[in-house]
Scaffold this motif. Structure first.
Motif, PDB file in Angstrom:
ATOM      1  N   MET A 227       0.738  -1.342   0.016  1.00  0.00           N
ATOM      2  CA  MET A 227      -0.050  -0.006  -0.195  1.00  0.00           C
ATOM      3  C   MET A 227       0.931   1.000   0.476  1.00  0.00           C
ATOM      4  O   MET A 227       0.965   2.263  -0.322  1.00  0.00           O
ATOM      5  N   THR A 228       2.131   1.159   0.755  1.00  0.00           N
ATOM      6  CA  THR A 228       2.905   2.224   1.081  1.00  0.00           C
ATOM      7  C   THR A 228       3.592   2.494  -0.400  1.00  0.00           C
ATOM      8  O   THR A 228       3.776   3.736  -1.072  1.00  0.00           O
ATOM      9  N   GLU A 229       3.568   1.782  -1.033  1.00  0.00           N
ATOM     10  CA  GLU A 229       4.405   1.203  -2.282  1.00  0.00           C
ATOM     11  C   GLU A 229       3.673   2.265  -3.417  1.00  0.00           C
ATOM     12  O   GLU A 229       3.942   3.072  -4.170  1.00  0.00           O
ATOM     13  N   LEU A 230       2.639   1.768  -3.765  1.00  0.00           N
ATOM     14  CA  LEU A 230       0.725   2.348  -4.366  1.00  0.00           C
ATOM     15  C   LEU A 230       1.286   4.130  -4.401  1.00  0.00           C
ATOM     16  O   LEU A 230       0.796   4.637  -5.299  1.00  0.00           O
ATOM     17  N   SER A 231       1.596   3.954  -2.619  1.00  0.00           N
ATOM     18  CA  SER A 231       1.425   5.770  -2.483  1.00  0.00           C
ATOM     19  C   SER A 231       2.689   6.835  -3.311  1.00  0.00           C
ATOM     20  O   SER A 231       2.722   7.803  -2.764  1.00  0.00           O
ATOM     21  N   GLY A 232       3.349   5.597  -3.215  1.00  0.00           N
ATOM     22  CA  GLY A 232       4.676   6.595  -3.624  1.00  0.00           C
ATOM     23  C   GLY A 232       5.954   6.217  -2.759  1.00  0.00           C
ATOM     24  O   GLY A 232       7.059   6.846  -2.355  1.00  0.00           O
ATOM     25  N   LEU A 233       5.466   5.550  -1.637  1.00  0.00           N
ATOM     26  CA  LEU A 233       6.642   5.700  -0.218  1.00  0.00           C
ATOM     27  C   LEU A 233       7.505   4.304  -0.609  1.00  0.00           C
ATOM     28  O   LEU A 233       6.783   3.788  -1.185  1.00  0.00           O
ATOM     29  N   SER A 234       8.191   4.283   0.025  1.00  0.00           N
ATOM     30  CA  SER A 234       9.091   2.412  -0.016  1.00  0.00           C
ATOM     31  C   SER A 234       8.641   0.906   0.736  1.00  0.00           C
ATOM     32  O   SER A 234       8.169   1.600   1.597  1.00  0.00           O
TER      33      SER A 234
END
Length: 653
Positions: A227-234
């Protein structure tokens, strides 16, 4: 298949060598990656699959770190994350960018390389600090705080590089959107996650299925990271948040044990993929550029982190040890360099030189962290003046103590011991490494001070020369061995009592000089047995004699156990713990008709505890006792010793 087997063989050999030389295993993985990668033997092709395995390893490592934290603790660390962390990234980028722009004439090249060199290796630093039990120390908290901001800073950097390359007019709007998305995602995870994780884990745990529980841990860890990767986070930052959410529940310790095998194996793959990036041709062909970038990386970042640590009020010792931990480059530096190369912001030779410099710094990182205290001791004189003041204050506090019990560790066990000794009018003096605990106990009037009992000078300041007993109350074998070495160096005759979890480390601690080793599992079994004997009608005086006899024999009656299929998978250290094995002497066995002395079981390190014959258990035997068919021999030894003994009994030599 052959390349995989060769890689595994190389990993086993090199990591075994590293452990024999007492250097971190991750260094071995890096060497294996270098040897088996494209730079040397080309056994492993570089691709998305290998990179994905390594990235999953980082996910589980950051998840483990998250388990050590909590939301209140993260809030308390906001100055470290957004203060020191922000300043470190900004200042390092500025200084490196200015130097590279001056040398190349391109500010954009300087910006790209500055961003890459500002990153440190989350995987290396967090793993080594966790192994050395330094995550909760001041320098460990400072390092983790900076690493967390670096993970966050990757997001705006990944937006800014394409914008600068394409001359975007909407850079600030893009950054504002990204920042807003980061805040929204983290707020949603922390707000709703707190309310959902606990009841969800309750629901799964009620099914009483270990397999289901493990699948759920994987789901939560990878799901939040995704979920965090989808939002642009690592992925790593998402895994950290997931671990932090679970740390608020009562399932934290079970989860920590369940993920250990995944974490360590996959993290090993990550270090192998990192080692694969080093190419000898680049190292020798652009040696000058590599040295220049190393100079901009290690000394410059060390100076920046140290200076910021002091500026934000940290002690010189803690600031320097954090700087040594963070001086190397990191895995996100490779991501930024790859993007900059694809955008033509950095020339290919310069990008390869930067990658080589980061890799060399990562190879140096384990040594810098391992010897951080020794290096700090040489570089920081002022801190040792402060420590001398601390030792003086400790000496003053302990001056009134004579014939006291020196307690190393003031947790629950240490405090309980101190209260019992106080009831008997016996003086105590305690050392502990938790500043909050020391402060609260000190305010209550308890004789406890902050200090590392593994250091000889600290023990001397705490009155070691006047103490009559030293008690190590925490079950940490590595730390206990350091204390034993320090005590034996000064007062070899002083009694030392050490606490441990079970009997797996008893012999090691005794050989190191412990007079008594109290094993929690053994004492628990002893108390359970005593209560059962009393309820069974055995007179109290006889029960007390039995307990005293078992303790005098140093738990010999309780040593060893029969292992079952329900027992957890054992570690390498646990595989060396003595256990029991029942060997039935079937017809045709080599031992039939032979006296016990002829079998030579003692020479194999195996003890014969009992013989069961005709449903009667016998312990009254000597070397002349002859073995008969259908005897059951109960043996005590390590798995390897037992295997040899069983072979000798059944097949002979």
């Amino acid at each position: 298949m052959a390349p995989i087997v060769l890689v595994l063989l190389a990993a086993v050999l090199v990591v075994t060598l590293c452990r024999s030389l007492k250097v971190p295993a991750m260094l071995g993985y890096l060497v294996v990656g270098f040897l088996t990668g494209p730079g040397v033997m080309n056994l492993i092709p570089q691709g998305k699959e290998t990179a994905f395995l390594g990235e999953i390893g980082i996910v589980f490592m950051m998840f483990s770190i998250g388990l050590e934290f909590s939301l209140p603790r993260l809030r308390a660390m906001r100055q470290l994350v957004f203060g020191v962390g922000f300043a470190q990234v900004a200042l390092t980028m500025l200084l490196v960018a200015m130097a590279i722009a001056y040398l190349t004439g391109s500010p954009l090249t300087g910006f790209a390389i500055g961003g890459a060199l500002a990153m440190s290796s989350t995987a290396i630093v967090s793993k080594l600090l966790a192994e050395r039990l330094e995550l909760n120390h001041p320098h460990g908290q400072l390092a983790i705080g900076v690493l967390l901001f670096q993970d966050i800073a990757v997001v705006p950097l990944l937006i800014m590089l394409p914008a600068f390359a394409g001359g975007s007019d909407t850079l600030w709007l893009d950054l504002a959107k990204a920042g807003g998305k980061v805040l929204v995602v983290l707020a949603l995870l922390l707000f709703f996650g707190q309310r959902l994780v606990r009841p969800w884990f309750h629901l799964v745990a009620r099914q009483r299925s270990g397999e289901l529980f493990m699948i759920n841990v994987l789901l939560v860890t990878l799901g939040i990271a995704w979920m965090t990767e989808l939002s642009g986070l690592s992925l790593a930052l998402g895994a950290f948040v997931a671990g932090m959410l679970i740390s608020e529940t009562e399932y934290r310790y079970q989860v920590e044990e369940d993920i250990k095998p995944f974490r360590d194996i996959l993290l090993g793959f990550f270090f192998i993929t990192v080692g694969m990036k080093l190419e000898l041709s680049v190292l020798f062909g652009r040696f000058g550029d590599v040295l220049l970038l190393l100079a901009l990386l290690l000394p410059l970042k060390l100076a920046v982190v140290f200076g910021l640590g002091r500026l934000f009020g940290h002690r010189s010792n803690d600031a320097m040890r954090s700087a040594l931990a963070l001086a190397q480059g990191g895995e996100f530096g490779f991501v930024l360099l790859s993007l900059a190369l694809s955008l033509n912001l950095v020339a290919a030779p310069m990008a390869q030189a930067a990658i080589a410099a980061i890799l060399i710094s990562m190879l140096a990182a384990p040594f810098l962290i391992m010897h951080g205290e020794r290096i700090t001791r040489r570089l920081i004189k002022q801190d040792w003046m402060l420590q001398s003041l601390d030792l003086h204050q400790m000496l003053v506090a302990s001056m009134g103590k004579d014939d006291h019990v020196l307690i190393c560790g003031y947790g629950r066990s240490g405090q309980a011991l101190a209260r019992l000794l106080e009831a008997e009018k016996i003086n105590t003096f305690a050392l502990d490494m938790d500043p909050e605990r020391v402060r609260e106990a000190g305010e209550a009037g308890d004789p406890v001070v902050f200090g590392d009992a593994g250091k000889k000078e600290v023990l001397l300041a705490a009155g070691l020369m006047r103490a009559k007993v030293v008690v190590v109350t925490f079950a940490d074998t590595h730390a206990a061995l350091r204390i034993l070495h320090a005590v034996r160096e000064v007062r070899p005759e002083l009694p030392v009592i050490v606490r441990t979890i079970d009997d797996s480390e008893m012999d090691v601690l005794r050989q190191a000089g412990a007079d008594e080793v109290v094993a929690e599992v053994m004492e628990g079994s002893l108390m359970l047995a005593s209560q059962a004997l009393l309820e069974a009608g055995v007179p109290p005086s006889r029960v007390l004699r039995r307990i005293r006899a078992v303790r005098e024999e140093r738990y010999d009656l309780f040593r060893g156990f029969f292992r079952g299929s329900s027992d957890e998978t054992e570690s390498l250290e646990e595989s060396l713990v003595p256990r029991l094995l029942s060997v039935q002497v079937c017809g045709g066995a080599a031992a039939i008709g032979q006296p016990l002395g002829a079998l030579g079981l003692a020479g194999l390190g195996v003890e014969l505890k009992a013989i069961r014959r005709n449903r009667v258990r016998r312990t009254d035997f000597d070397d002349s006792f002859e073995i008969s068919p259908d005897d059951v021999m109960v043996l005590l030894g390590t798995p390897e010793q037992l295997a040899l003994a069983e072979s000798r009994i059944l097949q002979g030599d």
